[in-house]
Each structure stands twice: as C-alpha cells, then as structure tokens.
Design a protein around this motif. Structure first.
Motif, PDB file in Angstrom:
ATOM      1  N   LEU A 191       0.727  -1.296  -0.022  1.00 30.66           N
ATOM      2  CA  LEU A 191       0.031   0.065   0.077  1.00 30.66           C
ATOM      3  C   LEU A 191       0.876   1.202  -0.228  1.00 30.66           C
ATOM      4  O   LEU A 191       0.286   2.402  -0.012  1.00 30.66           O
ATOM      5  CB  LEU A 191      -1.038  -0.145   1.297  1.00 30.66           C
ATOM      6  N   LEU A 192       2.193   1.173   0.023  1.00 33.82           N
ATOM      7  CA  LEU A 192       3.003   2.471  -0.011  1.00 33.82           C
ATOM      8  C   LEU A 192       3.884   2.558  -1.230  1.00 33.82           C
ATOM      9  O   LEU A 192       4.518   1.497  -1.675  1.00 33.82           O
ATOM     10  CB  LEU A 192       4.020   2.271   1.188  1.00 33.82           C
ATOM     11  N   SER A 193       3.893   3.625  -1.912  1.00 32.18           N
ATOM     12  CA  SER A 193       4.448   3.838  -3.152  1.00 32.18           C
ATOM     13  C   SER A 193       5.777   4.706  -2.989  1.00 32.18           C
ATOM     14  O   SER A 193       5.989   5.816  -2.698  1.00 32.18           O
ATOM     15  CB  SER A 193       3.530   4.882  -3.968  1.00 32.18           C
ATOM     16  N   TRP A 194       6.994   3.970  -3.240  1.00 32.58           N
ATOM     17  CA  TRP A 194       8.313   4.473  -3.304  1.00 32.58           C
ATOM     18  C   TRP A 194       8.280   5.428  -4.448  1.00 32.58           C
ATOM     19  O   TRP A 194       8.860   6.568  -4.304  1.00 32.58           O
ATOM     20  CB  TRP A 194       9.467   3.316  -3.413  1.00 32.58           C
ATOM     21  N   GLN A 195       7.633   5.382  -5.488  1.00 36.10           N
ATOM     22  CA  GLN A 195       7.848   6.082  -6.694  1.00 36.10           C
ATOM     23  C   GLN A 195       7.366   7.560  -6.453  1.00 36.10           C
ATOM     24  O   GLN A 195       7.722   8.413  -6.909  1.00 36.10           O
ATOM     25  CB  GLN A 195       6.962   5.598  -7.921  1.00 36.10           C
ATOM     26  N   ARG A 196       6.336   7.263  -5.856  1.00 33.84           N
ATOM     27  CA  ARG A 196       5.559   8.593  -5.278  1.00 33.84           C
ATOM     28  C   ARG A 196       6.748   9.674  -4.440  1.00 33.84           C
ATOM     29  O   ARG A 196       6.889  10.855  -4.754  1.00 33.84           O
ATOM     30  CB  ARG A 196       4.484   8.621  -4.519  1.00 33.84           C
ATOM     31  N   TRP A 197       7.273   9.071  -3.534  1.00 26.66           N
ATOM     32  CA  TRP A 197       8.338   9.547  -2.731  1.00 26.66           C
ATOM     33  C   TRP A 197       9.568  10.004  -3.360  1.00 26.66           C
ATOM     34  O   TRP A 197      10.070  11.038  -3.491  1.00 26.66           O
ATOM     35  CB  TRP A 197       8.767   8.801  -1.606  1.00 26.66           C
ATOM     36  N   PHE A 198       9.986   8.933  -4.395  1.00 28.59           N
ATOM     37  CA  PHE A 198      11.169   9.280  -5.301  1.00 28.59           C
ATOM     38  C   PHE A 198      10.841  10.908  -5.979  1.00 28.59           C
ATOM     39  O   PHE A 198      11.836  11.604  -6.086  1.00 28.59           O
ATOM     40  CB  PHE A 198      11.307   8.155  -6.162  1.00 28.59           C
ATOM     41  N   PRO A 250      16.316   9.476   7.333  1.00 32.95           N
ATOM     42  CA  PRO A 250      17.779  10.067   6.914  1.00 32.95           C
ATOM     43  C   PRO A 250      17.376  10.994   6.033  1.00 32.95           C
ATOM     44  O   PRO A 250      18.267  12.006   5.709  1.00 32.95           O
ATOM     45  CB  PRO A 250      18.020   8.580   6.211  1.00 32.95           C
ATOM     46  N   PHE A 251      16.198  11.333   5.691  1.00 36.53           N
ATOM     47  CA  PHE A 251      16.085  12.635   4.997  1.00 36.53           C
ATOM     48  C   PHE A 251      14.534  13.254   5.368  1.00 36.53           C
ATOM     49  O   PHE A 251      13.929  12.797   5.790  1.00 36.53           O
ATOM     50  CB  PHE A 251      15.816  12.009   3.335  1.00 36.53           C
ATOM     51  N   ALA A 252      14.567  14.504   4.910  1.00 41.96           N
ATOM     52  CA  ALA A 252      13.662  15.319   5.390  1.00 41.96           C
ATOM     53  C   ALA A 252      12.473  15.242   4.431  1.00 41.96           C
ATOM     54  O   ALA A 252      11.180  15.426   4.989  1.00 41.96           O
ATOM     55  CB  ALA A 252      14.008  16.864   5.358  1.00 41.96           C
ATOM     56  N   GLU A 253      12.499  14.880   3.285  1.00 39.93           N
ATOM     57  CA  GLU A 253      11.385  14.766   2.425  1.00 39.93           C
ATOM     58  C   GLU A 253      10.407  14.086   2.927  1.00 39.93           C
ATOM     59  O   GLU A 253      10.402  12.754   3.301  1.00 39.93           O
ATOM     60  CB  GLU A 253      11.808  14.446   0.892  1.00 39.93           C
ATOM     61  N   ASP A 254       9.142  14.499   2.724  1.00 41.74           N
ATOM     62  CA  ASP A 254       7.813  13.252   2.759  1.00 41.74           C
ATOM     63  C   ASP A 254       7.110  13.645   1.806  1.00 41.74           C
ATOM     64  O   ASP A 254       6.991  14.783   1.065  1.00 41.74           O
ATOM     65  CB  ASP A 254       7.302  13.456   4.197  1.00 41.74           C
ATOM     66  N   CYS A 255       5.865  13.033   1.442  1.00 42.53           N
ATOM     67  CA  CYS A 255       4.824  13.285   0.638  1.00 42.53           C
ATOM     68  C   CYS A 255       3.318  12.515   1.159  1.00 42.53           C
ATOM     69  O   CYS A 255       3.464  11.523   2.016  1.00 42.53           O
ATOM     70  CB  CYS A 255       5.151  12.506  -0.744  1.00 42.53           C
ATOM     71  N   PRO A 256       2.380  13.214   0.835  1.00 34.80           N
ATOM     72  CA  PRO A 256       0.924  12.722   1.034  1.00 34.80           C
ATOM     73  C   PRO A 256       0.874  11.416   0.458  1.00 34.80           C
ATOM     74  O   PRO A 256       1.583  10.921  -0.495  1.00 34.80           O
ATOM     75  CB  PRO A 256       0.217  13.481   0.431  1.00 34.80           C
ATOM     76  N   ASP A 257       0.282  10.469   1.087  1.00 32.27           N
ATOM     77  CA  ASP A 257      -0.194   9.184   0.701  1.00 32.27           C
ATOM     78  C   ASP A 257      -1.713   8.935   0.806  1.00 32.27           C
ATOM     79  O   ASP A 257      -2.476   9.831   1.000  1.00 32.27           O
ATOM     80  CB  ASP A 257       0.685   8.269   1.399  1.00 32.27           C
TER      81      ASP A 257
END
Length: 286
Positions: A191-198, A250-257
């Motif tokens: 249910l979690l998309s790495w591509q979206r976070w990339f 490790p990184f500050a970036e996040d994204c809605p899911d």
C-alpha cells in the motif's frame, strides 16, 4: 426419567457437613435444626445410605457421606456460578478488526482512554489487513489504510497520512542524499508507493521491483529496526519508533499518501455503541 434426590436437601447436607453441626447449618440457612435434620433424613432415605454418624452432640460423615459431599459441592458451585452469570448485567461488546501496526501503535491507548468513560462497554480486538472480518460479520468496525472507496462498507476518514523513509541509526550513516538509496535494500509494502516519494525527493525512479515485501507494516518497522533495509512508512506508525530512537529519518522529504479510515458494515448504523465510538475516534484525531 432422572431419579433426582430432594434438591432442597442438598444445601442442608452440604452446610451440615461443612460446619459439623445441624444447629450451625440451621443458623446459616435460616432454618430450624429439626428442619435440617428432616431434610437430611429425606436425602438418606432417597439414597438408601446413611450420610452421617449421629454421635452425642456431634455428627460425623460416613465414608459414603464423604464421597457424596464432593459431588454435591461441585454441583452447588456450578449452579451458583451459572446463576451469577445470568444475574449479572449484560455488557455490550464492540468487536474491532484493526491492522496490526495501527492497533498496537495508535488504537490500544485510545481504547483504554475510552473505556475509562464507558466501563460497561467490552472491547474485543483482532488483527487483520483484509476486509473479510467486516464482510462476513465477525467485526463491528475495522481500522484500515486505503483510498476513498470501500465496496460494501461504510467509511469515515480519520486522518490523511504522509510517508517518508526510515531506517536504523546504524544504516543512516551511509545515506547522505536520496540517491544513496540505490545502494541499499528498500523494504516494500503493497500500500506504500516508493515512486511517489522518489518524485518528491527529485529522483526519477520507477517503483522498486526487488527488495523484501512486507504485508504487515508492523513487521516492516521491526525489519527496519533490525537493519534489513530502508522502509517507506506512514508517519503515525513510524513516530513511536522515532521517539524511542529505534529508527531515524535519513531525509527530510515526505509526501502525502493514503488515509486511515474507520470502516463498518451498513448495519453498524443501527448500533448506538458503534456509532458513538466511531464519532469519538473522529473527534480524537482533530
């Protein structure tokens, strides 16, 4: 047809045997000594056996009486327990099916809080990721992670989620920028998309085709703690591990899911206790 003994005689027999006196048994049962003696005589006549030896100012169980006493006591205890259950007020039960990670890291503490104000409500919790328990009538409500549509069920959104990578502190030392993820195992969840976070992190990468797949977010979190790789995780589920220092970002970036929802069969609308709990859960997330 059962040839039962005179049932009113059994408490008299048990009390006399326990107290060693017809007088004491009479006091306990609010009867006269002669009534106790008469009932035990009736019982002995029915059995065709003496249950007591009558001595001067004393009674003593016979060998038959000792054997019979064990059976009578067991029967009276069972009757007392069954009667207590029937006399007790019936407690309403709320059956909840919850995804394991959300149940352990978010829901359990809230149920404890809710039950303080509703002590007569009994909770039954079971973990599941599919919708089977809700569709087949095993649960009154479910807590799940997903999209807007829940076929065959009613749904109430609790909160939207943001996702980001997490890993063990030891593994984080080699991750200076998102591109370094190319060199580590990426833990995957359906249910979690790495591509979206990339995309948010400025990487043009497809969804990973390799790396361990975890059907359960709680297992994936534990895998990340053990150093199996970097996990993409919903903030609500990751936060207890971040607070404890077991995992780091490790990184500050996040994204809605996707979002967490309360889902329930349509019949839930007819159950006031279910509706009240759903409304309370919604208020608790605002």
């Amino acid at each position: 047809m059962h040839d039962l003994p005179p049932l009113h005689a059994l408490p008299a027999f048990e009390a006399a045997a326990r107290l060693g006196s017809f007088q004491a048994a009479a006091t306990t049962l609010h009867l006269t000594p002669s009534a106790i003696s008469h009932r035990i005589r009736q019982l002995e006549a029915h059995l065709g056996q003496d249950l007591f030896e009558r001595r001067h100012r004393a009674i003593v169980l016979t060998a038959t009486g000792r054997r019979y006493l064990a059976v009578v006591r067991d029967a009276l205890v069972r009757l007392d327990e069954a009667s207590a259950v029937l006399r007790a007020p019936r407690r309403e039960r709320l059956r909840i099916s919850v995804a394991p990670a959300l149940g352990s890291k978010w829901l359990v503490s809230r149920i404890a809080q809710y039950q303080e104000a509703h002590p007569d409500l009994e909770f039954s919790l079971a973990t599941a990721t599919g919708l089977g328990p809700l569709l087949n009538g095993e649960a009154d409500i479910g807590l799940r992670y997903g999209e807007e549509e829940w076929p065959g069920l009613l749904a109430w959104k609790l909160f939207e989620e943001r996702v980001f990578p997490v890993c063990s502190p030891a593994l984080s030392s080699g991750l200076k920028s998102p591109v370094d993820l190319d060199c580590v195992h990426l833990l995957r969840h359906p249910l979690l998309s790495w591509q979206r976070w990339f995309a948010v992190a400025g990487l043009d990468r497809p969804e990973p085709a390799t790396g361990p797949i975890y059907e359960d977010a709680l297992l994936m979190l534990e895998g990340a703690v053990a150093g199996h790789g970097v996990a993409l995780m919903a903030a609500t589920l990751a936060q207890p591990y971040l607070d404890a220092g077991q995992l780091v970002r490790p990184f500050a970036e996040d994204c809605p899911d996707r979002s967490f929802y309360v889902v329930a069969p349509p019949a839930a609308q007819d159950k006031p206790a279910v509706v009240a709990f759903i409304r309370w859960l919604q208020r608790s997330t605002r």
